[in-house]
Design a protein around this motif. Sequence first.
Motif, PDB file in Angstrom:
ATOM      1  N   VAL A  69       0.881  -1.165   0.000  1.00 36.61           N
ATOM      2  CA  VAL A  69       0.000   0.000   0.000  1.00 36.61           C
ATOM      3  C   VAL A  69       0.920   1.216   0.000  1.00 36.61           C
ATOM      4  CG1 VAL A  69      -1.756   1.290   1.272  1.00 36.61           C
ATOM      5  CG2 VAL A  69      -1.809  -1.223   1.284  1.00 36.61           C
ATOM      6  N   VAL A  70       0.684   2.158  -0.915  1.00 38.76           N
ATOM      7  CA  VAL A  70       1.526   3.361  -0.967  1.00 38.76           C
ATOM      8  C   VAL A  70       0.757   4.526  -0.347  1.00 38.76           C
ATOM      9  CG1 VAL A  70       2.878   4.901  -2.439  1.00 38.76           C
ATOM     10  CG2 VAL A  70       2.561   2.493  -3.094  1.00 38.76           C
ATOM     11  N   GLY A  71       1.235   5.003   0.813  1.00 35.73           N
ATOM     12  CA  GLY A  71       0.589   6.113   1.511  1.00 35.73           C
ATOM     13  C   GLY A  71      -0.062   5.637   2.802  1.00 35.73           C
ATOM     14  N   ALA A  72       0.227   6.325   3.905  1.00 31.96           N
ATOM     15  CA  ALA A  72      -0.343   5.947   5.204  1.00 31.96           C
ATOM     16  C   ALA A  72      -1.235   7.046   5.754  1.00 31.96           C
ATOM     17  CB  ALA A  72       0.756   5.591   6.199  1.00 31.96           C
ATOM     18  N   GLY A  73      -2.034   7.664   4.857  1.00 35.98           N
ATOM     19  CA  GLY A  73      -3.103   8.553   5.300  1.00 35.98           C
ATOM     20  C   GLY A  73      -4.277   7.674   5.704  1.00 35.98           C
ATOM     21  N   ILE A  74      -5.453   8.287   5.849  1.00 36.00           N
ATOM     22  CA  ILE A  74      -6.616   7.487   6.240  1.00 36.00           C
ATOM     23  C   ILE A  74      -6.966   6.479   5.141  1.00 36.00           C
ATOM     24  CG2 ILE A  74      -8.305   9.231   5.432  1.00 36.00           C
ATOM     25  CD1 ILE A  74      -8.688   6.843   8.439  1.00 36.00           C
ATOM     26  N   GLY A  75      -6.736   6.842   3.864  1.00 36.06           N
ATOM     27  CA  GLY A  75      -7.033   5.927   2.769  1.00 36.06           C
ATOM     28  C   GLY A  75      -6.160   4.686   2.819  1.00 36.06           C
ATOM     29  N   GLY A  76      -4.836   4.872   2.892  1.00 36.58           N
ATOM     30  CA  GLY A  76      -3.901   3.748   2.874  1.00 36.58           C
ATOM     31  C   GLY A  76      -4.037   2.864   4.113  1.00 36.58           C
ATOM     32  N   THR A  77      -4.218   3.475   5.277  1.00 38.84           N
ATOM     33  CA  THR A  77      -4.294   2.658   6.494  1.00 38.84           C
ATOM     34  C   THR A  77      -5.632   1.919   6.570  1.00 38.84           C
ATOM     35  OG1 THR A  77      -5.011   4.589   7.779  1.00 38.84           O
ATOM     36  CG2 THR A  77      -2.656   4.095   7.786  1.00 38.84           C
ATOM     37  N   ALA A  78      -6.704   2.553   6.070  1.00 40.83           N
ATOM     38  CA  ALA A  78      -7.990   1.854   6.015  1.00 40.83           C
ATOM     39  C   ALA A  78      -7.899   0.716   5.000  1.00 40.83           C
ATOM     40  CB  ALA A  78      -9.112   2.818   5.652  1.00 40.83           C
ATOM     41  N   ALA A  79      -7.163   0.933   3.904  1.00 44.95           N
ATOM     42  CA  ALA A  79      -6.984  -0.127   2.905  1.00 44.95           C
ATOM     43  C   ALA A  79      -6.270  -1.312   3.548  1.00 44.95           C
ATOM     44  CB  ALA A  79      -6.203   0.395   1.706  1.00 44.95           C
ATOM     45  N   ALA A  80      -5.221  -1.036   4.348  1.00 41.74           N
ATOM     46  CA  ALA A  80      -4.493  -2.117   5.015  1.00 41.74           C
ATOM     47  C   ALA A  80      -5.456  -2.903   5.913  1.00 41.74           C
ATOM     48  CB  ALA A  80      -3.341  -1.544   5.841  1.00 41.74           C
ATOM     49  N   TYR A  81      -6.304  -2.186   6.603  1.00 46.89           N
ATOM     50  CA  TYR A  81      -7.278  -2.826   7.501  1.00 46.89           C
ATOM     51  C   TYR A  81      -8.244  -3.726   6.727  1.00 46.89           C
ATOM     52  CZ  TYR A  81     -11.431  -3.164  10.482  1.00 46.89           C
ATOM     53  OH  TYR A  81     -12.512  -3.638  11.184  1.00 46.89           O
ATOM     54  N   TYR A  82      -8.817  -3.221   5.634  1.00 49.29           N
ATOM     55  CA  TYR A  82      -9.789  -4.009   4.872  1.00 49.29           C
ATOM     56  C   TYR A  82      -9.120  -5.109   4.052  1.00 49.29           C
ATOM     57  CZ  TYR A  82     -13.415  -0.648   6.154  1.00 49.29           C
ATOM     58  OH  TYR A  82     -14.311   0.131   6.843  1.00 49.29           O
ATOM     59  N   LEU A  83      -7.886  -4.879   3.615  1.00 49.27           N
ATOM     60  CA  LEU A  83      -7.174  -5.935   2.871  1.00 49.27           C
ATOM     61  C   LEU A  83      -6.909  -7.115   3.806  1.00 49.27           C
ATOM     62  CD1 LEU A  83      -4.714  -3.679   0.856  1.00 49.27           C
ATOM     63  CD2 LEU A  83      -6.339  -5.296  -0.178  1.00 49.27           C
ATOM     64  N   ARG A  84      -6.543  -6.816   5.036  1.00 49.39           N
ATOM     65  CA  ARG A  84      -6.339  -7.883   6.029  1.00 49.39           C
ATOM     66  C   ARG A  84      -7.642  -8.648   6.240  1.00 49.39           C
ATOM     67  NH1 ARG A  84      -2.299 -10.051   6.773  1.00 49.39           N
ATOM     68  NH2 ARG A  84      -1.038  -8.465   7.788  1.00 49.39           N
ATOM     69  N   GLN A  85      -8.733  -7.912   6.328  1.00 49.39           N
ATOM     70  CA  GLN A  85     -10.042  -8.532   6.531  1.00 49.39           C
ATOM     71  C   GLN A  85     -10.383  -9.438   5.355  1.00 49.39           C
ATOM     72  OE1 GLN A  85     -12.911  -5.754   8.177  1.00 49.39           O
ATOM     73  NE2 GLN A  85     -14.463  -6.516   6.784  1.00 49.39           N
ATOM     74  N   GLU A  86     -10.091  -9.019   4.136  1.00 48.76           N
ATOM     75  CA  GLU A  86     -10.449  -9.800   2.962  1.00 48.76           C
ATOM     76  C   GLU A  86      -9.506 -10.976   2.720  1.00 48.76           C
ATOM     77  OE1 GLU A  86     -13.227  -9.614   1.179  1.00 48.76           O
ATOM     78  OE2 GLU A  86     -13.727  -8.101   2.696  1.00 48.76           O
ATOM     79  N   PHE A  87      -8.212 -10.769   2.898  1.00 47.82           N
ATOM     80  CA  PHE A  87      -7.248 -11.801   2.495  1.00 47.82           C
ATOM     81  C   PHE A  87      -6.738 -12.649   3.651  1.00 47.82           C
ATOM     82  CE2 PHE A  87      -6.959  -8.887  -1.173  1.00 47.82           C
ATOM     83  CZ  PHE A  87      -7.128  -9.796  -2.213  1.00 47.82           C
ATOM     84  N   GLY A  88      -7.098 -12.302   4.876  1.00 46.35           N
ATOM     85  CA  GLY A  88      -6.737 -13.147   6.007  1.00 46.35           C
ATOM     86  C   GLY A  88      -5.329 -12.908   6.515  1.00 46.35           C
ATOM     87  N   THR A  89      -4.922 -13.770   7.445  1.00 47.76           N
ATOM     88  CA  THR A  89      -3.675 -13.525   8.176  1.00 47.76           C
ATOM     89  C   THR A  89      -2.428 -13.939   7.398  1.00 47.76           C
ATOM     90  OG1 THR A  89      -4.033 -15.661   9.208  1.00 47.76           O
ATOM     91  CG2 THR A  89      -4.691 -13.713  10.480  1.00 47.76           C
ATOM     92  N   GLY A  90      -2.617 -14.732   6.321  1.00 48.52           N
ATOM     93  CA  GLY A  90      -1.455 -15.284   5.619  1.00 48.52           C
ATOM     94  C   GLY A  90      -0.661 -14.297   4.783  1.00 48.52           C
ATOM     95  N   VAL A  91      -1.291 -13.200   4.415  1.00 49.26           N
ATOM     96  CA  VAL A  91      -0.628 -12.290   3.493  1.00 49.26           C
ATOM     97  C   VAL A  91       0.191 -11.230   4.248  1.00 49.26           C
ATOM     98  CG1 VAL A  91      -2.704 -10.840   3.328  1.00 49.26           C
ATOM     99  CG2 VAL A  91      -0.988 -10.722   1.535  1.00 49.26           C
ATOM    100  N   LYS A  92       1.361 -10.886   3.667  1.00 48.08           N
ATOM    101  CA  LYS A  92       2.176  -9.822   4.273  1.00 48.08           C
ATOM    102  C   LYS A  92       1.758  -8.495   3.638  1.00 48.08           C
ATOM    103  CE  LYS A  92       7.014  -8.617   5.249  1.00 48.08           C
ATOM    104  NZ  LYS A  92       6.642  -7.218   5.408  1.00 48.08           N
ATOM    105  N   ILE A  93       1.444  -7.527   4.490  1.00 52.61           N
ATOM    106  CA  ILE A  93       1.034  -6.209   3.976  1.00 52.61           C
ATOM    107  C   ILE A  93       2.074  -5.160   4.381  1.00 52.61           C
ATOM    108  CG2 ILE A  93      -0.769  -4.428   3.968  1.00 52.61           C
ATOM    109  CD1 ILE A  93      -2.817  -6.580   4.695  1.00 52.61           C
TER     110      ILE A  93
END
Length: 512
Positions: free
Chosen positions: A42-66
């Motif tokens: 994820v490029v950028g740690a504003g509210i968009g990028g950090t929310a993306a990290a949160y939802y990507l974890r929710q969608e792809f599970g614990t196995g993926v490195k973000i």
Amino acid sequence: MGTMALHTLSLRALLVLGLWHTGRRSLASAPELQNQPKKIAVVGAGIGGTAAAYYLRQEFGTGVKIDVFESGLVGGRLASVKIKDYEYEMGGSVIHPLNLHMKHFVEILGIPPRKDVPSKMAIFDGKELMFEESDWYIINFIRMLWRYGFNLLRMQVWVESILDKFMRIYQYQQYGYSFSSVERLVHAMGSDSFLTLMNQTLEETMMGEGFSQVFLNDIVAPITRVNYGQSVRINAFVGAVALAGADSGLWAVDGGNKRVCSGLLYHSKSELIPARVTSISIKVRPSKTGATASFYEVSYVGESGSAHSLYDVVVIATPLHQGMSDITFSGFSPPIPSHFPGRYHQTVSTLVHGLLNMSYLGATGPASAFKVSEVLTTDSNGSFISSLSSLDPVHIPEDYKRPPSNETKVWKVFSSQPLSQEQLQNIFLSWDSVTENRWLAYPEYRLPSRQIPPFILHNHLYYLSAVEWAASAMEMSAISARNVALLAHNRWHEQDGKIDQEDLQTRLRGEL
Ligand SMILES: Cc1cc2nc3c(=O)[nH]c(=O)nc-3n(C[C@H](O)[C@H](O)[C@H](O)COP(=O)(O)OP(=O)(O)OC[C@H]3O[C@@H](n4cnc5c(N)ncnc54)[C@H](O)[C@@H]3O)c2cc1C
């Protein structure tokens, strides 16, 4: 007998379906596990990028490195600054009570909303205060009615009807639906009427709805100016978002809005890489099965020099526009530009710890009696500022009382150009500190609207910030973050039935 069989069958079907459903959502069934992305950037740690990290974890599970790349400070356009003993918001500050993603974030992170300090508003025409809110609701109401008839009430009804449709996105996202473009996302909320909003100015739209020109000049323009630094000629969709931003019940995050960003980073168990991404290129490699697999090579420069890594999925969560992020995309066909057309509007935020000059506002009464904390401005030649407000700290201490206007305190001025010494001397009698931040704050919303940039830049390369061309706000970035995470998931697993579905409103009614 017959009905019994049917009954058990449907129960079993339900059970199977249910298992399949939980499988997709959280556990990830065995065949899926093999075919999960291994690394996401994820490029950028504003509210968009950090929310993306949160939802990507929710969608792809614990196995993926973000990995989340950030070249500046976590929070981006959400930033605070310390003046004397307290911290104050410099950028994005208020959140609407119906911004459900932001609400959800503070809930899961256990951060309370900031304590409310009641405030009063006035409107300044560059010479004098043409409206000053009174302590008495009924007095405000009668004044408004006297001057603008039912325009104000009708505006509330109009904004509410738009908000009603806007809220549909939460249900669609809850059911895992995603949209491949900003236009499709906006269309899913409010059909053609919302696309029309995006392609007309707020002025045209409201005149068409029967609002008066005087009301637009006196009330609507001050609101678009304080929220987007622009006139009523912005598109009507972002215009409606601005008007909702003048609703009651607005809130902020205790301790500063940027806390949500660091909280989401931590909660999503992603790794923060403090570096500037310089380029993204596509690499094709043969895979074990003999087919080819493509990866994205992300090159970046951090304190310890430059480096690069390969990723399966990349989300760009920073505007790809002149003066914002300089990322080169190479090897893509068709090519991806570093900068999409269109400019970002400069809003200078100047925080002054000083003593207000009441005569600047054309006010005759004593400063001690001036209880207004938000001064909005009309679009007249006289006002070189967009707004002037008395700021409260990001954390309100127990015994806090907003200082009266005859005492030195923190004021925030928004303007499109930096304030000159002379202008500062106009507004303030004296000051002991001035903190200025020049933001490229939000798009310059000119119509006819240029083509809105795409969410999908390439197979598994996404552009979250495209949503800002519909409207820029914390919640818009959060909605886009969830959309992009769902889109990335749905496309990775080829679940076409969850992308760009028409008529969800009627279809989901049955599921409730
Ligand atoms: C003055 C002002 C007032 C506002 N008021 C409000 C308000 O009251 N309410 C509201 O909802 N919204 C408000 N907004 C809008 C809101 O702040 C933004 O819409 C929102 O914060 C955008 O978040 P974002 O994560 O999408 O982008 P950003 O916050 O811009 O995040 C992008 C991040 O990417 C980083 N970055 C850029 N390039 C690179 C690179 N090459 N490599 C690595 N990292 C990179 C940047 O440093 C930044 O941290 C306001 C904005 C401003 C400026």
